[in-house]
Scaffold this active site. Structure first.
Site, PDB file in Angstrom:
ATOM      1  N   GLY A   8      41.929  22.132 100.768  1.00 13.74           N
ATOM      2  CA  GLY A   8      41.226  22.429  99.511  1.00 13.74           C
ATOM      3  C   GLY A   8      41.885  23.596  98.801  1.00 13.74           C
ATOM      4  N   GLY A  11      41.167  24.570  94.788  1.00 11.98           N
ATOM      5  CA  GLY A  11      39.829  24.887  94.267  1.00 11.98           C
ATOM      6  C   GLY A  11      39.712  26.351  93.868  1.00 11.98           C
ATOM      7  CD  GLN A  12      35.047  30.186  92.179  1.00 10.27           C
ATOM      8  OE1 GLN A  12      34.237  29.604  92.915  1.00 10.27           O
ATOM      9  NE2 GLN A  12      34.707  31.220  91.442  1.00 10.27           N
ATOM     10  CE1 TYR A 143      26.566  25.651  98.958  1.00  9.07           C
ATOM     11  CE2 TYR A 143      28.363  24.073  98.830  1.00  9.07           C
ATOM     12  CZ  TYR A 143      27.920  25.379  98.926  1.00  9.07           C
ATOM     13  OH  TYR A 143      28.824  26.407  99.010  1.00  9.07           O
ATOM     14  CE  LYS A 147      29.422  25.019 102.400  1.00  2.00           C
ATOM     15  NZ  LYS A 147      30.823  24.972 102.903  1.00  2.00           N
TER      16      LYS A 147
END
Ligand code: VAH
Length: 317
Positions: A8, A11-12, A143, A147
Site C-alpha cells: 500500500g 496511499g496517504q 473498518y 481493526k
C-alpha cells in the site's frame, strides 16, 4: 541492514513512509508494493524498487519477499472508514484475508510485520476521554471491526508463533502531500486546502466533535520507532494508543484563522461520517507507548497549522 516491503505504498501514509524508510535504510532496500490502478509515481517510483503486491495474492507477496529477502513488512493496505461502509465485504477481504496472507508469510519467512490499527477500533461503549490502552472495543463500523480483528490476529501470531508483530492505533492523520481517501477524519486535511485556496470550507463533521489527530511527520516517526523499539521493553504489541492532539472543527478553524484571518467555514454534516465520529473517542491515553518505547509527538495544532499552510502555499503558488 533491513530489507523492507511497504504494502500500500501509494496511499496517504504509504507514499510518505516509503520515502522516509528509504532515507533511513537505503534506497534499494525499501520496496514499494502497489496494485494496478494505484501505480507509484514521482519520487516513490524514481527513488527505489517497486513491485505489484496485491495483499489478497499470497503467491505474489511470497515471490517479492523471497526475491528481495524482505525481513520487515509495513502493511498499509486498507479501505478507510467511510469507504469501508460503502464496500464492507471488500474491506473485510483486504483487511482480514489480506492480513492473514501477510501473517502466514511472516511466520514462514521470519518477517517482522506492522499493520496499523486506529481510533476506529473503539466503539460507543469505550471510555471517550483518556481512553485506556486496554479497554472495551465494540466498534460499530466495518473498518473498526477489521481493526480490532487485526489487533487480535497480530497478537495471536506473536504469542503462538513468535512472529514479530507490532503496531499502533493511529489517530486521524494530517498531511500535505497526498489527500486521504474516504476517511472520517479527512475533513481535517481538506480544510487546509480550502483555506489556502481562499475558499469557504464546508465541514462534514459537527461542531463539538472531538477526535484524536496527528501530523504525518509524527505518524511516520511512530511507525519507525515502534519497529526499532527494544522488544524486551514491550508489554503490549498490537496496538499502542498514540496521539498528539484532540480538537473539534471549530478549533482547527480558529487555528487556521490565526494564519489566514479571512478564512470562513460552515457546516453541512455528513450523517455517515458523523455517526462514525460519534462512536470514536475524544482523546486517547498514550502513556503505555510513552513508557514502553519513549513515544513523544513533536507537533501540536498551532505548529502543524503553520507547517501545513506554508507547504500548501508552495504547492499552489
Ligand atoms: C479514517 N483517517 O478516518 C482514517 C483513520 C483514525 C481515522 O482510521 O478512517
Amino acid at each position: 541492514m533491513k530489507n523492507i516491503l511497504v504494502v500500500g505504498s501509494t496511499g496517504q501514509i504509504g507514499s510518505e513512509l516509503t520515502l522516509k524508510l528509504r532515507k533511513l535504510y537505503h534506497l534499494d532496500h525499501v520496496v514499494a508494493g502497489y496494485v494496478p490502478g494505484a501505480e507509484p509515481h514521482g519520487l516513490v517510483l524514481e527513488s527505489g524498487p517497486s513491485e505489484i503486491v496485491d495483499v489478497c495474492n499470497a503467491r505474489q507477496i511470497a515471490q517479492v519477499v523471497d526475491h528481495y529477502r524482505i525481513d520487515t513488512i509495513y502493511n498499509l493496505a486498507a479501505l478507510l472508514s467511510a469507504t469501508a461502509e460503502r464496500a464492507p465485504l471488500r474491506a473485510w477481504d483486504i483487511q482480514m484475508n489480506g492480513l492473514l496472507n501477510l501473517l502466514e508469510i511472516s511466520r514462514e519467512k521470519h518477517c517482522a510485520l506492522f499493520t496499523p490499527s486506529s481510533i476506529g477500533s473503539f466503539g460507543p461503549q469505550t471510555p471517550r476521554d483518556d481512553t485506556p490502552q486496554d479497554t472495551i472495543q465494540r466498534p460499530t463500523s466495518m473498518y473498526g471491526i477489521t481493526k480490532v480483528a487485526t489487533e487480535l490476529l497480530s497478537d495471536y501470531y506473536f504469542h503462538k508463533y513468535g512472529v514479530d508483530t507490532r503496531s499502533v492505533r493511529f489517530p486521524g492523520l494530517i498531511s500535505y502531500t497526498k489527500l486521504p481517501g474516504g476517511g472520517t477524519t479527512d475533513y481535517a486535511v481538506e480544510i487546509y486546502y480550502s483555506a489556502v485556496r481562499g475558499e469557504e470550507f464546508v465541514c462534514p463533521i459537527a461542531a463539538g466533535t472531538y477526535m484524536d489527530m496527528m501530523y504525518m511527520p509524527d505518524a511516520l516517526k511512530a511507525a519507525v520507532e515502534i519497529m526499532e523499539a527494544d522488544p524486551a521493553r514491550l508489554v503490549h504489541r498490537n496496538a499502542f494508543n498514540i496521539t498528539a492532539m484532540s480538537f473539534e472543527p471549530g478549533q482547527i478553524c480558529e487555528a487556521i484563522r490565526q494564519e489566514i484571518p479571512d478564512f470562513r467555514m460552515r457546516y453541512e454534516v455528513d450523517p455517515v461520517r458523523q455517526a462514525i465520529a460519534d462512536s470514536w473517542p475524544n482523546r486517547m491515553d498514550d502513556s503505555c507507548a510513552r513508557q514502553e518505547w519513549d513515544w513523544k509527538p513533536e507537533y501540536d495544532l498551532p505548529t502543524m497549522t503553520q507547517d501545513m499552510i506554508q507547504h500548501l502555499r508552495q504547492t499552489f503558488e
